[in-house]
Structure formats: C-alpha cells, structure tokens
Design a protein around this motif. Structure first.
Motif, PDB file in Angstrom:
ATOM      1  N   LEU A   1       0.833  -1.207   0.000  1.00 31.20           N
ATOM      2  CA  LEU A   1       0.000   0.000   0.000  1.00 31.20           C
ATOM      3  C   LEU A   1       0.871   1.262   0.000  1.00 31.20           C
ATOM      4  O   LEU A   1       0.574   2.235  -0.698  1.00 31.20           O
ATOM      5  N   ASP A   2       1.954   1.231   0.766  1.00 34.69           N
ATOM      6  CA  ASP A   2       2.867   2.386   0.799  1.00 34.69           C
ATOM      7  C   ASP A   2       3.469   2.635  -0.581  1.00 34.69           C
ATOM      8  O   ASP A   2       3.562   3.774  -1.045  1.00 34.69           O
ATOM      9  N   TYR A   3       3.886   1.551  -1.216  1.00 31.89           N
ATOM     10  CA  TYR A   3       4.527   1.673  -2.530  1.00 31.89           C
ATOM     11  C   TYR A   3       3.564   2.309  -3.525  1.00 31.89           C
ATOM     12  O   TYR A   3       3.925   3.223  -4.285  1.00 31.89           O
ATOM     13  N   GLU A   4       2.322   1.841  -3.513  1.00 33.81           N
ATOM     14  CA  GLU A   4       1.357   2.311  -4.509  1.00 33.81           C
ATOM     15  C   GLU A   4       0.864   3.724  -4.222  1.00 33.81           C
ATOM     16  O   GLU A   4       0.388   4.407  -5.117  1.00 33.81           O
ATOM     17  N   ARG A   5       1.020   4.159  -2.984  1.00 33.54           N
ATOM     18  CA  ARG A   5       0.525   5.500  -2.629  1.00 33.54           C
ATOM     19  C   ARG A   5       1.302   6.607  -3.321  1.00 33.54           C
ATOM     20  O   ARG A   5       0.840   7.754  -3.385  1.00 33.54           O
ATOM     21  N   ALA A   6       2.493   6.290  -3.835  1.00 26.18           N
ATOM     22  CA  ALA A   6       3.294   7.326  -4.502  1.00 26.18           C
ATOM     23  C   ALA A   6       2.601   7.855  -5.758  1.00 26.18           C
ATOM     24  O   ALA A   6       2.777   9.014  -6.130  1.00 26.18           O
TER      25      ALA A   6
ATOM     26  N   VAL B   1       3.888  14.901   4.809  1.00 27.70           N
ATOM     27  CA  VAL B   1       4.855  15.810   4.187  1.00 27.70           C
ATOM     28  C   VAL B   1       6.030  15.001   3.650  1.00 27.70           C
ATOM     29  O   VAL B   1       6.458  15.200   2.515  1.00 27.70           O
ATOM     30  N   HIS B   2       6.548  14.110   4.478  1.00 29.14           N
ATOM     31  CA  HIS B   2       7.543  13.158   3.970  1.00 29.14           C
ATOM     32  C   HIS B   2       6.771  11.869   3.745  1.00 29.14           C
ATOM     33  O   HIS B   2       6.599  11.060   4.654  1.00 29.14           O
ATOM     34  N   ASP B   3       6.267  11.699   2.544  1.00 29.11           N
ATOM     35  CA  ASP B   3       5.340  10.586   2.325  1.00 29.11           C
ATOM     36  C   ASP B   3       6.090   9.254   2.316  1.00 29.11           C
ATOM     37  O   ASP B   3       7.304   9.207   2.104  1.00 29.11           O
ATOM     38  N   VAL B   4       5.310   8.194   2.555  1.00 27.56           N
ATOM     39  CA  VAL B   4       5.907   6.868   2.750  1.00 27.56           C
ATOM     40  C   VAL B   4       6.433   6.283   1.429  1.00 27.56           C
ATOM     41  O   VAL B   4       6.042   6.709   0.355  1.00 27.56           O
ATOM     42  N   GLY B   5       7.303   5.297   1.562  1.00 24.66           N
ATOM     43  CA  GLY B   5       7.718   4.506   0.399  1.00 24.66           C
ATOM     44  C   GLY B   5       8.842   5.099  -0.429  1.00 24.66           C
ATOM     45  O   GLY B   5       9.114   4.617  -1.523  1.00 24.66           O
ATOM     46  N   GLY B   6       9.526   6.100   0.091  1.00 25.59           N
ATOM     47  CA  GLY B   6      10.551   6.787  -0.706  1.00 25.59           C
ATOM     48  C   GLY B   6      11.750   5.927  -1.060  1.00 25.59           C
ATOM     49  O   GLY B   6      12.415   6.181  -2.060  1.00 25.59           O
ATOM     50  N   TRP B   7      12.058   4.921  -0.246  1.00 25.76           N
ATOM     51  CA  TRP B   7      13.212   4.058  -0.547  1.00 25.76           C
ATOM     52  C   TRP B   7      12.775   2.740  -1.176  1.00 25.76           C
ATOM     53  O   TRP B   7      13.605   1.896  -1.494  1.00 25.76           O
ATOM     54  N   GLN B   8      11.471   2.537  -1.296  1.00 26.81           N
ATOM     55  CA  GLN B   8      10.983   1.231  -1.755  1.00 26.81           C
ATOM     56  C   GLN B   8      11.168   1.073  -3.264  1.00 26.81           C
ATOM     57  O   GLN B   8      10.833   1.985  -4.023  1.00 26.81           O
ATOM     58  N   GLN B   9      11.650  -0.088  -3.666  1.00 27.43           N
ATOM     59  CA  GLN B   9      11.876  -0.324  -5.091  1.00 27.43           C
ATOM     60  C   GLN B   9      10.813  -1.209  -5.704  1.00 27.43           C
ATOM     61  O   GLN B   9      10.721  -1.333  -6.914  1.00 27.43           O
ATOM     62  N   ASP B  10      10.011  -1.868  -4.866  1.00 25.76           N
ATOM     63  CA  ASP B  10       8.925  -2.697  -5.388  1.00 25.76           C
ATOM     64  C   ASP B  10       7.846  -2.837  -4.335  1.00 25.76           C
ATOM     65  O   ASP B  10       8.006  -2.401  -3.190  1.00 25.76           O
ATOM     66  N   ALA B  11       6.741  -3.451  -4.757  1.00 24.66           N
ATOM     67  CA  ALA B  11       5.583  -3.571  -3.859  1.00 24.66           C
ATOM     68  C   ALA B  11       5.846  -4.559  -2.722  1.00 24.66           C
ATOM     69  O   ALA B  11       5.089  -4.598  -1.749  1.00 24.66           O
ATOM     70  N   CYS B  12       6.907  -5.357  -2.850  1.00 23.68           N
ATOM     71  CA  CYS B  12       7.207  -6.318  -1.786  1.00 23.68           C
ATOM     72  C   CYS B  12       8.001  -5.678  -0.647  1.00 23.68           C
ATOM     73  O   CYS B  12       8.202  -6.306   0.392  1.00 23.68           O
ATOM     74  N   GLY B  13       8.502  -4.478  -0.887  1.00 18.38           N
ATOM     75  CA  GLY B  13       9.184  -3.782   0.211  1.00 18.38           C
ATOM     76  C   GLY B  13      10.693  -3.774   0.105  1.00 18.38           C
ATOM     77  O   GLY B  13      11.370  -3.373   1.064  1.00 18.38           O
ATOM     78  N   ALA B  14      11.251  -4.212  -1.061  1.00 20.57           N
ATOM     79  CA  ALA B  14      12.715  -4.147  -1.210  1.00 20.57           C
ATOM     80  C   ALA B  14      13.140  -2.681  -1.144  1.00 20.57           C
ATOM     81  O   ALA B  14      12.514  -1.820  -1.765  1.00 20.57           O
ATOM     82  N   LEU B  15      14.205  -2.430  -0.380  1.00 22.86           N
ATOM     83  CA  LEU B  15      14.632  -1.046  -0.180  1.00 22.86           C
ATOM     84  C   LEU B  15      15.914  -0.747  -0.938  1.00 22.86           C
ATOM     85  O   LEU B  15      16.790  -1.598  -1.050  1.00 22.86           O
ATOM     86  N   ARG B  16      16.009   0.454  -1.446  1.00 25.26           N
ATOM     87  CA  ARG B  16      17.289   0.968  -1.937  1.00 25.26           C
ATOM     88  C   ARG B  16      17.632   2.134  -1.021  1.00 25.26           C
ATOM     89  O   ARG B  16      17.006   3.206  -1.087  1.00 25.26           O
ATOM     90  N   GLU B  17      18.606   1.903  -0.173  1.00 26.25           N
ATOM     91  CA  GLU B  17      18.985   2.970   0.745  1.00 26.25           C
ATOM     92  C   GLU B  17      19.790   4.005  -0.016  1.00 26.25           C
ATOM     93  O   GLU B  17      20.375   3.704  -1.052  1.00 26.25           O
ATOM     94  N   PRO B  18      19.840   5.227   0.482  1.00 25.81           N
ATOM     95  CA  PRO B  18      20.596   6.255  -0.247  1.00 25.81           C
ATOM     96  C   PRO B  18      22.083   5.961  -0.178  1.00 25.81           C
ATOM     97  O   PRO B  18      22.528   5.210   0.694  1.00 25.81           O
TER      98      PRO B  18
END
Ligand code: GLY
Ligand code: MN
Ligand code: MN
Length: 442
Positions: free
Chosen positions: A149-154, A338-355
């Motif tokens: 849900l977080d991923y798709e909210r973008a 304001v800082h919306d969710v999912g900014g580091w997420q790369q897919d709907a499964c929750g894989a993260l790409r950290e900065p």
C-alpha cells in the motif's frame, strides 16, 4: 468534483482489493486513530488522523475512534464514532455527495462493534493501537500488506493531484503575506501569525510546523522557534511553510534577502536559477539519486563562481565539499504526509534501496513515475558546526573562509517547489500557484 472523488475511490478499491487478495485477507479495517493523552495530564495531544484512513475519507480529518471496513468487491463501510459526550462537539452522520461511495454506520459504544465485526474471516487492521473489539487472530499492520500500500501510494489519483494543487494555492498566499511582513521588519512570530491569517489555517491545520527563520536561524534546517522580538538587523527570511487541503500537504520554501544588491541576494538568485535548470530533468524515468547528485554539481559551480570555493566542480564533488553547504536531500515524496511513505521502496514487496552512504538524508531513491508528487528543494547554508568540520579537514584549504564568515549572519537558502510528474515532464504546482496569484518568479 464528486466525479473525481468517485474515480479516486474506484482506484483505491481496485488497489486495495488486489492487495488484500495478494496478502490472503478477506477484510481490512483502517482506523482513524486516537489522540494520545499527555503524561500525567488529562489533556490530549492534537489529533492527527492516520494517513491510510484519510486517503479514503479526507473529509473526516477530525474523527477519532472511527473505522473503515474494506472487503474485496463490497462497498466500503464507515463505522463513525459518535459518542455521547457533552464536553466535546461530537460528529453527526455526514452528508454530502462523497457519502454515496460508502455505507455509513454511526456507533457510540466501542464494544458494540464486536458483534458488527465478527465473522469477517482473515482480517487485517491498520492502526497505531489495537482496538478492544479486535479478535485475537486479526493481524495488526502486517508488513507485506503495508509495504504494498505504501509503494502504490506514490502514484496520485487525479483527485489527489487536485488537492495538492489547491494546497499549493493556499500556501503561496501565506508566503506572499510573509514576505511583505519581512520587508517591514516583522519578527518571526508576527510573520508566522500573518502566514496563518493569509492561509486561513490554525496551527493544527498546518501539515507541519512552520519554519520561520530570520538571519542566522536560516542555517538551522528545521528551526523550531519563533522569536517575539525582531532582530536589530534584517538580512534573510527563510520560510518553509505549507498548507493542507483535505489532508493533502503543500511543502514550500522561499528565501528572501533584505538587501537585493548584496552578495547573499546573488547567491539566492543563483540557487533559484540552478533549481529551475535542474527541473528540466525532473520527469518520468529520472532516477532521483542522479538528480540529487546533479544538484550537487550545480551547487559546486555556484560555490566556484561566487569565489566561496577555489576548486573545480569535479574536485569539490570528489572531496565532498558541497555536502557541507547542502547536507540534506534534494526532496521527497509528498501527499498525505509531508515526507510521504515509500521513498526508498523499489517494489511492492518492500525491497529497499537505501541512499548512497555519503548522502544519508536523501528520502527518495526511486525512479520517477507519472503521478508521483515530489519536492525539489536544494539548499545552500552556512552551518557553523559543519563548516568547522570542513575547516579542520584537508578539503578546507579550498574555501575562502573570510567570505564564508561574512555570510554567516545570513544563515542560508532553501528553495522548495512541489512538482507532479507527468507522462512527458512535470507540472510545477508551486510556481504555477505563485503565477496564478500574480507573482511569477516569486
Ligand atoms: N518542511 C520539511 C521539508 O521540507 O522536508
Ligand atoms: Mn520538503
Ligand atoms: Mn519544506
């Protein structure tokens, strides 16, 4: 407007039905939340509705204790908490076109929900606190469902974009009023009050606390106070202030120099022009990490051109010099938060790409897609503690410290726009709003 909202709800129903199906759930309960009580006190902190609830019911941002029941293929059911309470104004059954998208049930007794919500099957709930009526096998905030849900909210619906546009139009009225107050020598406190009046917001309506920073306070990234007294000398106003429309946030920063002929005013103009030049690359397919790095290159050019740093762009980037002057990220997703969710997420499964390790505060590492709304907010600050570190490092040799010291009283600069990514570029919600208010180039 109703049609746009109806389409928004249709989109959410499709997204959530698929997410429930993928997670193996028969039902999902979204809570509006409650206001926490202050420690050793009978007063509560201001109520902030849970964002997933607001996405469906943006008209109900002040309705604690309510729940939305979602089941695939079924009309969503709103259980609206309407307690008997003569101390407070309590909700009445809502009216309005939007209610046609829901079944609405009012309830006064929390435990009364137990029977209404029995036999739902495999159930998830999203809320900070587990309600008394929750069955033992209900899963609270299941990670896989939340990630999806977080991923798709973008990706915003047209209705959400309309809210964000309106929030920007409101916020620019505050920015224009604030600049006028700055020009006549008002204090941080007076500027803040003028902002509230111009935007027709109370403090609790703001999406985040206004950052009203005069002079060296502009070097404090999230400066949180408002001096009652105006400073003796007036150099800078950095105003980072937003507005909300039906729960959707604007997040805008403008920086003003009192002396339009000063070296600091030249830096403001240079950063503004670099931000606008970077905006040409802000479009679908752009990698936000690359955009962030490109902004550092543009900043290095500004530092070299202004004589603050005597080193090439390449040398500055190599040695990390620009990170002293621009220590935060280029921007972030914007929406219900304001800082919306999912900014580091790369897919709907929750894989993260950290900065990247050298840019730890970058909140967005995704590739931009049509429908994203992001901020583009470069800065150039004179932050004493970071400057001290640079001065003591080998890279400090390339800095003109006399010039830096002469700019310390000015604090810093941030220029922040909200932009919606489109199929072939972007829409600048902020600059369009200033232009609509007759302040092109503000
Ligand atoms: N207003 C906080 C930020 O710009 O991210
Ligand atoms: Mn921001
Ligand atoms: Mn901001």
């Amino acid at each position: 407007m109703y049609e746009l909202f109806q389409q928004h709800i249709e989109t959410l129903r499709t997204r959530f039905d698929r997410a429930l199906d993928a997670g193996g759930f028969d039902a999902l309960l979204l809570g509006s939340g409650t206001a926490p009580r202050r420690f050793l006190d009978d007063n509560h902190y201001p109520f902030r509705a849970h964002p997933p609830f607001v996405q469906w019911l943006p008209q109900l941002t002040q309705h604690p204790g309510s729940w939305l029941l979602l089941r695939p293929g079924r009309v969503p059911v709103l259980y609206l908490y309407c307690p008997d309470d003569f101390w407070h104004q309590t909700p009445e059954a809502p009216t309005g076109d939007w209610t046609r998208c829901f079944e609405v049930e009012c309830f006064a007794d929390r435990d009364g929900l137990t029977s209404a919500l029995s036999g739902l099957g495999r159930t998830a709930l999203i809320a900070a606190e587990r309600p008394s009526f929750a069955a033992d096998d209900w899963q609270q905030n299941p990670a896989a469902l939340m990630a999806r849900l977080d991923y798709e909210r973008a990706v915003k619906t047209d209705w959400e974009l309309d809210c964000l546009r309106r929030a920007n139009r409101t916020a620019v009225l505050g920015h224009i009023a604030a600049e006028q107050l700055f020009s006549v020598g008002a204090s941080e406190y007076r500027i803040h009050q003028g902002y509230l009046a111009a935007t027709d917001h109370n403090e609790r309506d703001l999406p985040y606390d206004n950052i009203v920073a005069l002079n060296e306070h502009a070097a404090v990234l999230h400066y949180q106070f408002q001096d009652r007294a105006a400073p003796a000398e007036r150099h800078t106003l950095l105003l980072d202030a937003g507005a909300a429309h039906l729960g959707y946030a604007a997040d805008i920063t403008r920086t003003h120099a009192a002396d339009k002929q000063s070296a600091f005013a030249e830096l403001v103009a240079a950063l503004d022009s670099a931000q606008k030049s970077l905006l040409h690359s802000v479009k679908a397919g752009a990698d936000f990490v690359d955009l962030h790095r490109n902004m550092h290159a543009k900043l290095a050019q500004i530092l070299a051109d202004s004589g603050l740093v005597n080193a090439s762009v390449e040398a500055q980037l190599e040695q990390g010099v620009t990170r002293t002057f621009f220590p935060h990220g280029l921007g972030h997703l914007l929406g219900l938060q304001v800082h919306d969710v999912g900014g580091w997420q790369q897919d709907a499964c929750g894989a993260l790409r950290e900065p990247p390790a050298e840019h730890p505060f970058l909140r967005l590492t995704r590739e931009l897609e049509p429908g994203f709304v992001v901020t583009i907010e470069p800065g150039l600050y004179f932050i004493p503690s970071l400057l001290d570190d640079l001065r003591q490092s080998p890279a400090g040799r390339v800095v003109d410290w006399n010039r830096v010291e002469s700019l310390l009283p000015f604090g810093g600069i941030r220029i922040e726009d909200n932009v919606a990514i489109t199929a072939d570029g972007h829409e600048n919600l902020t600059r369009d709003a200033f232009a609509a208010a007759g302040r092109e180039g503000f």
